[in-house]
Design an enzyme around this catalytic site. Structure first.
Site, PDB file in Angstrom:
ATOM      1  N   ARG A 174       0.848  -1.202   0.000  1.00  0.00           N
ATOM      2  CA  ARG A 174       0.000   0.000   0.000  1.00  0.00           C
ATOM      3  C   ARG A 174       0.883   1.253   0.000  1.00  0.00           C
ATOM      4  O   ARG A 174       2.111   1.161   0.033  1.00  0.00           O
ATOM      5  CB  ARG A 174      -0.901  -0.011   1.227  1.00  0.00           C
ATOM      6  N   ASP A 213       9.324 -10.432   6.050  1.00  0.00           N
ATOM      7  CA  ASP A 213       9.625  -9.396   7.039  1.00  0.00           C
ATOM      8  C   ASP A 213      11.058  -8.950   6.755  1.00  0.00           C
ATOM      9  O   ASP A 213      12.000  -9.734   6.913  1.00  0.00           O
ATOM     10  CB  ASP A 213       9.503  -9.995   8.448  1.00  0.00           C
ATOM     11  N   VAL A 214      11.213  -7.701   6.338  1.00  0.00           N
ATOM     12  CA  VAL A 214      12.546  -7.254   5.899  1.00  0.00           C
ATOM     13  C   VAL A 214      13.573  -7.218   7.038  1.00  0.00           C
ATOM     14  O   VAL A 214      14.769  -7.101   6.785  1.00  0.00           O
ATOM     15  CB  VAL A 214      12.500  -5.868   5.202  1.00  0.00           C
ATOM     16  N   SER A 221      13.193  10.535   5.282  1.00  0.00           N
ATOM     17  CA  SER A 221      12.033  11.364   5.644  1.00  0.00           C
ATOM     18  C   SER A 221      12.529  12.737   6.087  1.00  0.00           C
ATOM     19  O   SER A 221      13.672  12.864   6.556  1.00  0.00           O
ATOM     20  CB  SER A 221      11.288  10.706   6.815  1.00  0.00           C
ATOM     21  N   TYR A 281      12.209   7.111  15.002  1.00  0.00           N
ATOM     22  CA  TYR A 281      12.010   7.237  13.547  1.00  0.00           C
ATOM     23  C   TYR A 281      13.004   8.233  12.949  1.00  0.00           C
ATOM     24  O   TYR A 281      13.586   7.989  11.884  1.00  0.00           O
ATOM     25  CB  TYR A 281      10.567   7.677  13.315  1.00  0.00           C
ATOM     26  N   ALA A 282      13.215   9.360  13.632  1.00  0.00           N
ATOM     27  CA  ALA A 282      14.155  10.377  13.125  1.00  0.00           C
ATOM     28  C   ALA A 282      15.566   9.800  13.065  1.00  0.00           C
ATOM     29  O   ALA A 282      16.306  10.027  12.095  1.00  0.00           O
ATOM     30  CB  ALA A 282      14.128  11.611  14.020  1.00  0.00           C
ATOM     31  N   LYS A 309      15.695   7.372  10.136  1.00  0.00           N
ATOM     32  CA  LYS A 309      15.669   8.032   8.820  1.00  0.00           C
ATOM     33  C   LYS A 309      16.943   8.825   8.555  1.00  0.00           C
ATOM     34  O   LYS A 309      17.362   8.985   7.407  1.00  0.00           O
ATOM     35  CB  LYS A 309      14.423   8.913   8.699  1.00  0.00           C
TER      36      LYS A 309
END
Ligand code: NAP
Length: 271
Positions: free
Chosen positions: A34, A81-82, A160, A172-173, A176
């Site tokens: 998606r 699952d990577v 991101s 997440y930061a 990324k």
């Protein structure tokens, strides 16, 4: 220009204009069930490539694969699952056996586990690191030998704007920002084999991921969307197709002199 690329000359303008169709290749897109991954997979298929759509669950890729096949393209759904080393090795082997040696890789699979630092669990930190960074590492390591053998490869990693820092996203930061260092290092190591590595750093793109963020902070998605759009210089939100267009360019043969770059796609400048 490669002797394997197809060329045609357009004469209707009265000028000699070379139009260029890339050599069809085998592409892997992770997180392709998606959102941005589905749009990238569809776009690469439209560019003439055979696409392996990888996601956690093979069934969840059916829509992406069916849409590609309905337009006459070639695609394969692969459950993986990577962040799982053995699963990645098996998935890449299956792609090579069923479609051919993969020479385009888009590391797009991603998750959010947002929280302020003092409330962030070790599991939420590890899961985000594992899917984004370990996942991109395992996939790139498994695919690079095919690229080196072919003396051609295109690796596109999803970073991101959060790499620049974002409240509630220390995990997440960090992941990324890590993707950017990983990308630049792959570019340095693999350049001599005809392999480029670049990162795309999107801003606000309308997907299930950003809908989940609005839900988590208890804001109606439309209000969330309008608030973000008011800060975006081009005056609109991003769509998965905006990112797919950049991935399409970076995967092209003619993009071979662009490597180790981070392309911010946020409707305005980012530092
Ligand atoms: P999305 O709609 O949530 O799609 C991500 C896909 O990755 C999902 O299908 C998900 O599967 C899959 N996935 C998660 N963990 C996986 C794993 N371990 N192995 C394989 N597949 C896995 O997200 P998106 O918005 O399209 O984002 C795609 C990428 O762009 C991500 O890397 C994201 O961080 C990055 N990005 C997005 C935005 C944005 O505004 N949307 C902005 C900047 C960067 P499940 O559904 O089963 O979990």
């Amino acid at each position: 220009m490669s002797d394997t690329a197809e060329h045609a000359t357009a004469s209707h303008t009265g000028m000699n204009i070379d139009t260029h169709r890339d050599t069809p290749r085998i592409a892997i897109v992770t997180g392709a069930a998606r959102g941005i991954g589905a749009a990238v997979a569809t776009r690469l298929a439209a560019d003439g490539h055979s696409v392996a759509a990888i996601d956690l669950d093979e069934e969840s890729c059916a829509q992406t694969v069916d849409a590609i096949k309905a337009k006459g393209g070639s695609a394969l759904a692969v459950g993986c699952d990577v962040s799982d080393e053995a699963a990645v090795a098996a998935a890449v082997e299956r792609v090579a056996a069923d479609l051919g040696a993969p020479t385009i890789l888009v590391n797009n699979a991603g998750i959010l586990r947002d929280n302020l630092l003092f409330k962030m669990s070790v599991d939420d930190w590890d899961m985000v690191m594992n899917v984004h960074l370990r996942g991109a590492f395992l996939m790139s390591r498994a695919v690079q030998s095919h690229m080196v053998d072919a003396r051609f490869g295109r690796i596109v990693n999803l970073s991101s704007t959060s790499a620049l820092g974002n409240r509630g996203q220390s995990n997440y930061a960090a992941a990324k920002a890590g993707m950017q260092g990983f990308t630049k290092t792959l570019a340095i190591e693999l350049g001599k084999f005809g392999v480029t590595a670049n990162a795309i750093a999107p801003g606000f793109i309308e997907t299930a991921m950003t809908r989940a963020t609005a839900e988590r902070i208890g804001v109606d998605f439309d209000a969330f969307r309008q608030a973000l759009i008011s800060q975006i210089p081009v005056g609109r939100s991003g769509q998965p197709e905006d990112i797919a267009a950049i991935a399409s360019f970076l995967a092209r043969e003619e993009a071979g002199f662009v490597s180790g770059q981070v392309i911010y796609a946020a409707g305005g400048p980012k530092d």
